[in-house]
Design a protein around this motif. Structure first.
Motif, short mmCIF file in Angstrom:
data_model
loop_
_atom_site.label_atom_id
_atom_site.label_comp_id
_atom_site.label_asym_id
_atom_site.label_seq_id
_atom_site.Cartn_x
_atom_site.Cartn_y
_atom_site.Cartn_z
N GLY A 10 -10.51 -12.34 24.54
CA GLY A 10 -11.05 -13.19 23.49
C GLY A 10 -9.99 -13.53 22.47
O GLY A 10 -8.87 -12.99 22.49
N PHE A 11 -10.33 -14.44 21.56
CA PHE A 11 -9.36 -14.90 20.57
C PHE A 11 -8.89 -13.75 19.69
O PHE A 11 -7.68 -13.62 19.41
CB PHE A 11 -9.95 -16.01 19.72
N GLY A 12 -9.83 -12.92 19.20
CA GLY A 12 -9.45 -11.81 18.33
C GLY A 12 -8.52 -10.84 19.03
O GLY A 12 -7.58 -10.31 18.40
N HIS A 13 -8.76 -10.60 20.30
CA HIS A 13 -7.95 -9.68 21.08
C HIS A 13 -6.51 -10.16 21.19
O HIS A 13 -5.56 -9.44 20.88
CB HIS A 13 -8.57 -9.53 22.47
N ILE A 14 -6.33 -11.41 21.61
CA ILE A 14 -4.98 -11.93 21.79
C ILE A 14 -4.30 -12.16 20.44
O ILE A 14 -3.09 -11.94 20.29
CB ILE A 14 -4.98 -13.23 22.63
N MET A 41 -7.02 -4.89 13.20
CA MET A 41 -6.24 -4.23 12.17
C MET A 41 -5.19 -5.20 11.64
O MET A 41 -4.62 -5.98 12.38
CB MET A 41 -5.54 -2.99 12.74
N ASN A 42 -4.91 -5.12 10.35
CA ASN A 42 -3.89 -5.95 9.73
C ASN A 42 -2.75 -5.06 9.27
O ASN A 42 -2.95 -3.94 8.82
CB ASN A 42 -4.45 -6.69 8.52
N TYR A 43 -1.52 -5.58 9.37
CA TYR A 43 -0.37 -4.79 9.03
C TYR A 43 0.57 -5.59 8.13
O TYR A 43 0.71 -6.80 8.27
CB TYR A 43 0.42 -4.37 10.28
N ASN A 44 1.21 -4.90 7.24
CA ASN A 44 2.31 -5.46 6.48
C ASN A 44 3.22 -4.29 6.17
O ASN A 44 2.77 -3.15 6.15
CB ASN A 44 1.82 -6.13 5.19
N TYR A 45 4.48 -4.52 5.93
CA TYR A 45 5.35 -3.39 5.68
C TYR A 45 6.49 -3.80 4.77
O TYR A 45 6.83 -4.95 4.62
CB TYR A 45 5.91 -2.80 6.98
N HIS A 46 7.10 -2.81 4.13
CA HIS A 46 8.35 -3.03 3.41
C HIS A 46 9.20 -1.79 3.56
O HIS A 46 8.74 -0.75 4.00
CB HIS A 46 8.11 -3.37 1.93
N MET A 53 -4.58 -10.47 17.58
CA MET A 53 -4.08 -9.24 17.00
C MET A 53 -2.88 -8.71 17.77
O MET A 53 -1.88 -8.28 17.18
CB MET A 53 -5.20 -8.19 16.93
N ASN A 54 -2.96 -8.74 19.09
CA ASN A 54 -1.83 -8.25 19.89
C ASN A 54 -0.57 -9.09 19.65
O ASN A 54 0.52 -8.55 19.50
CB ASN A 54 -2.18 -8.26 21.38
#
Length: 214
Positions: free
Chosen positions: A79-83, A1-6, A85-86
Motif C-alpha cells: 500500500g501507499f503508506g507501506h512504500i 513512524m517519522n524520523y528526523n535527526y541531528h 515509509m520504507n
C-alpha cells in the motif's frame, strides 16, 4: 513512524543536520525501482499476480523452487503508506550510509540484509502460504548501519522524542523481538524486521572497521 535527526555534540551547541536534498546513486535507483513496481501493480491491478510470483511465499520457495522471491519480495509493497515509509527511511538514512560505504558496498549490504532477512523468515515459516512483501528487512539493516556509524546522533521519533541512534535501534530491536512471537501474518513481518537487524549487525561487526574507513 517519522524520523528526523541531528548530530549530537556535548554541551549546548548542537549542529542540526538535514538529509541531502538529492538522491545518491544506489538509493535513487532503489527508490525508483520500488516506485515503478508499485505504480505498475496499482495501475494495472496486478497485485495478486505479483504477490504470488514475486512476494516471498515460503512454501513456494522450497517446494516449487521460486528462489527469486528472496530478492523480488523487497520490491513489492502492500500500500501507499507501506512504500512511502520504507522509501522515506531509505532516503533519509540510506543516503548517508551510501556516502560512507560507497555505491557498490551499499548495494552489497542492502541486498545481503534483505535476502538474509527473507531466508530467516522462510526458515521459521516453511509451510506458510502467506506472502511477505516489502523492503523493511533491508531498511532495518540501514538503520542498524546508521546506529553503528553514528551512534550518538539524535533521532527524533515522531519529531518529538530525541533518542540517540544506538539506543533507538536497540529499542526497536527489543520491540521487534517480542513482536515476532505474535500470531499470524503480523508475526511473520516482525520476524523479517528482526532478521534484517541481526544480519546487518553480524555483517558490519565482522568487517566494520574496513567498511567504516572506506
Amino acid at each position: 513512524m517519522n524520523y528526523n535527526y541531528h548530530q549530537y555534540r556535548p554541551g549546548f551547541n548542537q549542529q542540526f543536520i538535514r538529509p541531502q536534498t538529492h538522491f545518491t546513486g544506489a538509493v535513487k535507483n532503489l527508490v525508483i525501482a520500488n516506485i515503478a513496481v508499485f505504480l505498475f501493480m496499482t495501475i494495472f491491478r496486478t497485485e495478486g499476480f505479483f504477490l504470488y510470483y514475486f512476494g516471498l511465499v515460503p512454501r513456494l520457495v522450497w517446494s516449487k523452487g521460486f528462489i527469486w522471491q528472496l530478492v523480488t519480495y523487497m520490491f513489492i509493497h502492500g500500500g501507499f503508506g507501506h512504500i512511502f515509509m520504507n522509501m522515506f527511511v531509505l532516503w533519509m538514512f540510506g543516503t548517508e550510509i551510501e556516502h560512507a560505504f560507497g555505491k557498490r558496498e551499499f548495494y552489497k549490504f542492502y541486498f545481503i540484509t534483505g535476502i538474509g532477512s527473507g531466508i530467516i523468515t522462510m526458515l521459521f515459516s516453511l509451510n506458510s502460504p502467506v506472502p511477505v512483501v516489502g523492503a523493511s528487512g533491508a531498511i532495518y539493516g540501514v538503520l542498524v548501519a546508521f546506529a553503528m556509524l553514528y551512534p550518538n546522533r539524535l533521532i527524533y521519533f515522531y519529531f518529538l522524542i530525541p533518542v540517540r541512534a544506538k539506543y533507538f535501534v536497540l529499542i526497536i530491536g527489543i520491540i521487534t523481538f517480542f513482536s515476532s512471537f505474535s500470531q499470524g501474518a503480523g508475526g511473520i513481518s516482525h520476524l523479517t524486521h528482526l532478521g534484517g537487524i541481526l544480519i546487518a549487525y553480524l555483517y558490519l561487526k565482522k568487517d566494520f572497521r574496513n567498511i567504516r574507513l572506506r
